[in-house]
Each structure stands twice: as structure tokens, then as C-alpha cells.
Design a protein around this motif. Structure first.
Motif, PDB file in Angstrom:
ATOM      1  N   GLY A  21      -9.184  26.658 149.780  1.00  0.00           N
ATOM      2  CA  GLY A  21      -9.842  25.569 149.639  1.00  0.00           C
ATOM      3  C   GLY A  21     -10.005  25.653 148.055  1.00  0.00           C
ATOM      4  N   ALA A  22     -10.240  26.914 147.421  1.00  0.00           N
ATOM      5  CA  ALA A  22     -10.435  27.208 146.122  1.00  0.00           C
ATOM      6  C   ALA A  22      -9.013  26.977 145.352  1.00  0.00           C
ATOM      7  CB  ALA A  22     -10.876  28.626 145.596  1.00  0.00           C
ATOM      8  N   ASP A  23      -7.958  27.279 145.902  1.00  0.00           N
ATOM      9  CA  ASP A  23      -6.402  27.081 145.237  1.00  0.00           C
ATOM     10  C   ASP A  23      -6.448  25.745 145.119  1.00  0.00           C
ATOM     11  OD1 ASP A  23      -6.219  29.940 144.859  1.00  0.00           O
ATOM     12  OD2 ASP A  23      -4.772  29.980 146.827  1.00  0.00           O
ATOM     13  N   ALA A  24      -6.567  24.965 146.293  1.00  0.00           N
ATOM     14  CA  ALA A  24      -6.455  23.419 146.059  1.00  0.00           C
ATOM     15  C   ALA A  24      -7.169  22.805 145.170  1.00  0.00           C
ATOM     16  CB  ALA A  24      -6.715  22.782 147.523  1.00  0.00           C
ATOM     17  N   ARG A  25      -8.413  23.280 145.144  1.00  0.00           N
ATOM     18  CA  ARG A  25      -9.281  22.663 144.154  1.00  0.00           C
ATOM     19  C   ARG A  25      -8.846  22.787 142.658  1.00  0.00           C
ATOM     20  NH1 ARG A  25     -13.409  24.256 147.670  1.00  0.00           N
ATOM     21  NH2 ARG A  25     -13.724  26.325 146.430  1.00  0.00           N
ATOM     22  N   LEU A  26      -8.211  23.968 142.382  1.00  0.00           N
ATOM     23  CA  LEU A  26      -7.781  24.573 141.280  1.00  0.00           C
ATOM     24  C   LEU A  26      -6.713  23.687 140.794  1.00  0.00           C
ATOM     25  CD1 LEU A  26      -7.851  26.370 138.727  1.00  0.00           C
ATOM     26  CD2 LEU A  26      -6.552  27.873 139.904  1.00  0.00           C
ATOM     27  N   LEU A 113       1.879  13.632 144.301  1.00  0.00           N
ATOM     28  CA  LEU A 113       2.691  13.976 145.531  1.00  0.00           C
ATOM     29  C   LEU A 113       3.507  14.994 145.258  1.00  0.00           C
ATOM     30  CD1 LEU A 113       3.428  10.321 146.758  1.00  0.00           C
ATOM     31  CD2 LEU A 113       1.722  11.809 147.826  1.00  0.00           C
ATOM     32  N   ALA A 114       4.060  15.137 143.981  1.00  0.00           N
ATOM     33  CA  ALA A 114       4.943  16.229 143.648  1.00  0.00           C
ATOM     34  C   ALA A 114       4.262  17.358 143.455  1.00  0.00           C
ATOM     35  CB  ALA A 114       5.746  15.893 142.435  1.00  0.00           C
ATOM     36  N   THR A 115       3.150  17.610 142.994  1.00  0.00           N
ATOM     37  CA  THR A 115       2.528  18.688 142.881  1.00  0.00           C
ATOM     38  C   THR A 115       1.788  19.226 144.449  1.00  0.00           C
ATOM     39  OG1 THR A 115       1.410  17.618 140.869  1.00  0.00           O
ATOM     40  CG2 THR A 115       0.118  19.463 142.002  1.00  0.00           C
ATOM     41  N   ALA A 116       1.626  18.239 145.315  1.00  0.00           N
ATOM     42  CA  ALA A 116       1.038  18.788 146.613  1.00  0.00           C
ATOM     43  C   ALA A 116       2.490  19.367 147.212  1.00  0.00           C
ATOM     44  CB  ALA A 116       0.924  17.480 147.441  1.00  0.00           C
ATOM     45  N   ALA A 117       3.766  18.690 147.063  1.00  0.00           N
ATOM     46  CA  ALA A 117       4.861  19.404 147.656  1.00  0.00           C
ATOM     47  C   ALA A 117       5.091  20.921 147.052  1.00  0.00           C
ATOM     48  CB  ALA A 117       6.279  18.427 147.334  1.00  0.00           C
ATOM     49  N   LEU A 118       4.953  21.028 145.823  1.00  0.00           N
ATOM     50  CA  LEU A 118       5.228  22.399 145.218  1.00  0.00           C
ATOM     51  C   LEU A 118       3.966  23.372 145.587  1.00  0.00           C
ATOM     52  CD1 LEU A 118       6.088  21.800 141.264  1.00  0.00           C
ATOM     53  CD2 LEU A 118       7.472  23.253 143.273  1.00  0.00           C
ATOM     54  N   TYR A 119       2.639  22.615 145.889  1.00  0.00           N
ATOM     55  CA  TYR A 119       1.765  23.666 146.341  1.00  0.00           C
ATOM     56  C   TYR A 119       2.228  24.065 148.074  1.00  0.00           C
ATOM     57  CZ  TYR A 119      -2.933  24.829 148.203  1.00  0.00           C
ATOM     58  OH  TYR A 119      -4.030  25.668 148.853  1.00  0.00           O
ATOM     59  N   ARG A 120       3.070  23.332 148.674  1.00  0.00           N
ATOM     60  CA  ARG A 120       3.274  23.522 149.842  1.00  0.00           C
ATOM     61  C   ARG A 120       4.516  24.725 149.617  1.00  0.00           C
ATOM     62  NH1 ARG A 120       2.046  20.171 154.248  1.00  0.00           N
ATOM     63  NH2 ARG A 120       3.467  21.550 155.525  1.00  0.00           N
ATOM     64  N   LEU A 121       5.301  24.555 148.980  1.00  0.00           N
ATOM     65  CA  LEU A 121       6.353  25.226 148.592  1.00  0.00           C
ATOM     66  C   LEU A 121       6.435  26.789 148.136  1.00  0.00           C
ATOM     67  CD1 LEU A 121       9.065  22.601 147.481  1.00  0.00           C
ATOM     68  CD2 LEU A 121       9.179  23.876 149.651  1.00  0.00           C
ATOM     69  N   GLY A 122       5.336  26.633 146.942  1.00  0.00           N
ATOM     70  CA  GLY A 122       5.130  27.916 146.227  1.00  0.00           C
ATOM     71  C   GLY A 122       3.565  28.262 146.148  1.00  0.00           C
ATOM     72  N   ALA A 124      -0.566  27.482 144.747  1.00  0.00           N
ATOM     73  CA  ALA A 124      -1.043  27.059 143.526  1.00  0.00           C
ATOM     74  C   ALA A 124      -0.559  27.523 142.407  1.00  0.00           C
ATOM     75  CB  ALA A 124      -2.491  27.491 143.652  1.00  0.00           C
ATOM     76  N   PRO A 125      -0.039  28.636 142.146  1.00  0.00           N
ATOM     77  CA  PRO A 125       0.593  29.019 140.870  1.00  0.00           C
ATOM     78  C   PRO A 125       1.780  28.124 140.568  1.00  0.00           C
ATOM     79  CG  PRO A 125      -0.125  30.767 141.946  1.00  0.00           C
ATOM     80  CD  PRO A 125      -0.314  29.989 142.843  1.00  0.00           C
ATOM     81  N   ARG A 335       5.300  33.262 141.454  1.00  0.00           N
ATOM     82  CA  ARG A 335       5.213  34.692 141.992  1.00  0.00           C
ATOM     83  C   ARG A 335       4.611  35.541 140.933  1.00  0.00           C
ATOM     84  NH1 ARG A 335       8.874  35.918 146.108  1.00  0.00           N
ATOM     85  NH2 ARG A 335      10.202  34.153 146.704  1.00  0.00           N
ATOM     86  N   ILE A 336       4.609  35.295 139.684  1.00  0.00           N
ATOM     87  CA  ILE A 336       4.092  35.872 138.621  1.00  0.00           C
ATOM     88  C   ILE A 336       2.740  36.470 138.465  1.00  0.00           C
ATOM     89  CG2 ILE A 336       4.125  36.425 136.187  1.00  0.00           C
ATOM     90  CD1 ILE A 336       6.650  34.909 135.850  1.00  0.00           C
ATOM     91  N   PRO A 337       1.987  35.421 138.677  1.00  0.00           N
ATOM     92  CA  PRO A 337       0.492  35.714 138.604  1.00  0.00           C
ATOM     93  C   PRO A 337      -0.330  35.850 139.872  1.00  0.00           C
ATOM     94  CG  PRO A 337       0.491  33.216 138.572  1.00  0.00           C
ATOM     95  CD  PRO A 337       2.017  34.077 138.256  1.00  0.00           C
ATOM     96  N   ALA A 338       0.606  36.141 141.231  1.00  0.00           N
ATOM     97  CA  ALA A 338      -0.045  36.134 142.441  1.00  0.00           C
ATOM     98  C   ALA A 338      -0.454  37.826 142.496  1.00  0.00           C
ATOM     99  CB  ALA A 338       1.135  35.990 143.386  1.00  0.00           C
TER     100      ALA A 338
END
Length: 376
Positions: A21-26, A113-122, A124-125, A335-338
Motif C-alpha cells: 500500500g505504501a509503494d502504491a501511494r508513493l 495507465l502506463a504507470t500502473a502497468a510498469l508498477y506491475r512489471l517492475g 514502484a521504483p 532494481r537499483i534502489p531495491a
């Protein structure tokens, strides 16, 4: 022991949900923040230069898209633009919304919508990195980047989840918007062949791609009917934007000529914008190689084909915008800040500085576009 383990599971599950939830809000906050920066720059230019919204948002290809939406392919070389985006703008503006306002609203929604797809793919970062891209202004103004990324990213996400029917429909939407859809189809074909499954299953996946292929074929057929040429689209690109074929070394030489002292003195911004084009090409090569090393054949095809296309044009042009389409770049950056747990103080400060720097570059790039200067 089993009771102890069972008692711990709800706690871990709750923490995981809280972190998600925190990641999604960010990500949502990053979307609003970056859109706000770009729109503030637009408002500043309008107030400072006493310009209208159309004079700020309607620069460069926007005029072509809105012209096609209003009058069809009436202007010379306008067939270089695929019909999907103008048709969508025309559909929404037919409700009474001014075409420019409709196009901006559509771009903003599509960028979400593109942001949401990237969130699913990779995660929040990755999504936040994309939102902070230098050329993100093209996901706010009425260009094709936002709607294409929304359709293409979700097509890849659905294909990765083996939902090939949905992926094919989304790829068809992407293919109706810009020629990059051809590269997406090729990359999805590679993914279909390399994804686990029996030969019969892989064959069915490839058959689904007939849907987006038919969209491209239909447009080429339409151009043949009205022009009598199967190369009408390529001819329009060469006549209107000097995108004729050149060998890679010639393309690089033409691009470097812009950087020579005294070249294009009346357009000083061209020097560093074309320098950025060279850097973007280098980034594309690196991303392609990384994907090959990781054996991510579909992603390597997606980025690599675009690098080849840009590298065999007269010069490196609009690569800075195409970087927005390269979702493997953003997932790799993600992947870098993970890391698990709290970030060390120095790392948090470094990320904060990088975010501020990215916003500053994004604002400058927005200023280029809104003032009518060349912005790739």
C-alpha cells in the motif's frame, strides 16, 4: 512450533500489505508530482510570454495530430502519422470537449495507465523512474507516447501472465497509434516462442498476434488505396522528416555534425538535444545487451529493433522520446534502489538528490517544448 509459525503469518502478511500500500501511494504521489511540475512550467510560459494554451501545448506534431482528427489526411505527408491517436481524440472531442483539452486529458489518463502497468512489471521504483524521465513532457502533451506506452506496457504484462487474448487486443491498440507497434509485435512473437509451453500452445500464442498484424496491414492497405504505393508511409517519413535510410556510421556522422562549432547557431539547444540523442542510443545498446545477457529475448528484441531503426535513419532523431517506450530500461533501473528494510541515510539522501535533479531536467525539457524549441 506449528502454532508459533501460524501466529506469525498474519503479522508478515499485514506488513506485506502495508508495504504494498505504501509503494502504491508513493507511485500515485510521483504521478501527481511529475504532472504538476510539467503543468506548472506550461502555466509559467503562458503567463511570461502571454501565450494561449494552444500556443504552448500545440507545438510540433500536436498540430498534425489535431489536424488529422479534424480533417483527416488532408495535409501533405500527414499519412506518416498512424490513425489511432487522432481517431481517439476525435471520438472524445465529439462530445463537445475542445480537441486540445480532450487530447491533454487523454494523455494524462494514459500516462496513469502506463504507470500502473510498469508498477506491475517492475514495482514502484520502475514506475517512478519512468515518471521522472527527462522527456516525460511527451506523456502530458497530445503526443502518442502516453497512450502507446499504456497499451504496450499492459500488452507485455498480460503476455507475461500468459493472457494472450488480452495482450493481442492491447497490442492492436498500440499498433494503431504508431509504427513502434510493429516492433512490439515482433517482440511479442519472440516472447510467445520462448515462453514455457508445448509447441501447440506456442502456436496458439502466435496466432493471437494476427490481431495487431491485421491493424498494421489495414493501414498500409488504406495508404495503398489512396496513394497507389505500398511504400507511401516510408516516402512520407523521408519527405517530411528526413528519415531516409542511412548506414549506421553515416547516421552517427550526420548527428555529430550538429555538434560541430557554429553548426545551427540559430538553434543553440540543438547541440545538447542531439548530444542527448547519442546518449539515448548508447543507453538503448546497453539495455539490449543486458537483456541478452539475462536471456530476456523478447525485451532484447523490443529495444534492439528500435535501436537498429534509429541507427539506420539519416540521423539520430526522436530517440530521446523513444526511451519512454523502453520498459526494460525502467524495470532495470527499478532494481537499483531495491532493498529490504530502511535505507541507509546516505542512500536516501542520494536518491533524494537524484529525484530533484531529474525533476529539474524534466522542467527544462518541458520548457523546450512549451516555448516551441526543438525537444526531440
Amino acid at each position: 512450533m506449528s502454532a508459533t509459525v501460524a501466529s506469525r503469518r498474519p503479522g508478515r502478511s499485514s506488513r506485506r500489505r502495508a508495504r504494498t500500500g505504501a509503494d502504491a501511494r508513493l507511485v500515485v504521489q510521483a504521478w501527481f508530482g511529475t504532472r504538476l511540475v510539467i503543468l506548472v512550467v506550461a502555466a509559467w510560459v503562458m503567463l511570461r510570454d502571454h501565450r494561449s494554451a494552444s500556443g504552448v501545448f500545440g507545438n510540433w506534431d500536436v498540430a498534425h495530430y489535431l489536424g488529422i482528427a479534424a480533417n483527416g489526411y488532408a495535409e501533405a505527408n500527414s499519412i506518416a502519422f498512424f490513425p489511432g491517436w487522432p481517431l481517439l481524440v476525435r471520438l472524445v472531442s465529439s462530445t463537445g470537449v475542445p480537441p486540445l483539452g480532450a487530447a491533454i486529458a487523454l494523455a494524462l489518463a494514459a500516462s496513469g495507465l502506463a504507470t500502473a502497468a510498469l508498477y506491475r512489471l517492475g514495482g514502484a521504483p520502475a514506475a517512478i523512474a519512468w515518471l521522472l524521465a527527462p522527456t516525460a513532457v511527451f506523456t502530458v502533451v497530445p503526443y502518442t507516447e502516453a497512450v502507446f506506452c499504456a497499451a504496450a506496457f499492459w500488452a507485455w504484462e498480460r503476455a507475461s501472465a500468459k493472457q494472450w487474448g488480452a495482450a493481442a487486443v492491447l497490442a492492436a491498440v498500440a499498433a494503431s497509434v504508431r509504427v513502434s507497434g510493429v516492433f512490439l509485435i515482433a517482440a511479442l512473437a519472440v516472447l510467445a516462442l520462448t515462453q514455457a509451453g508445448a509447441p501447440r500452445v506456442r502456436g496458439r500464442r502466435l496466432l493471437w498476434l494476427a490481431v495487431p498484424v491485421s491493424v498494421v496491414a489495414a493501414y498500409l492497405g488504406y495508404l495503398y488505396v489512396i496513394t497507389g504505393s505500398w511504400t507511401a508511409w516510408l516516402d512520407a517519413q523521408e519527405a517530411g522528416w528526413a528519415r531516409g535510410f542511412a548506414w549506421p556510421w553515416e547516421s552517427l556522422r550526420h548527428t555529430l555534425s550538429v555538434l560541430e562549432p557554429g553548426a545551427y547557431a540559430d538553434h543553440p539547444e540543438w547541440h545538447w538535444v542531439f548530444l542527448a540523442e547519442i546518449i539515448s542510443m548508447a543507453v538503448g545498446l546497453v539495455v539490449t545487451l543486458v537483456c541478452l545477457v539475462r536471456r530476456r529475448w523478447g525485451e532484447a528484441t523490443w529495444v534492439g529493433l528500435q535501436v537498429v531503426a534509429f541507427g539506420t535513419s539519416y540521423w539520430f532523431m526522436s530517440v530521446n522520446r523513444a526511451v519512454l517506450l523502453w520498459f526494460p530500461l525502467w524495470t532495470e533501473l527499478g532494481r537499483i534502489p531495491a532493498s529490504r528494510g530502511r535505507l541507509p541515510a546516505w542512500r536516501a539522501v542520494l536518491i533524494g538528490v537524484l529525484v530533484l535533479a531529474a525533476l529539474a531536467v524534466q522542467a527544462v525539457w518541458s520548457w523546450l517544448f512549451f516555448t516551441g524549441r526543438w525537444a526531440s
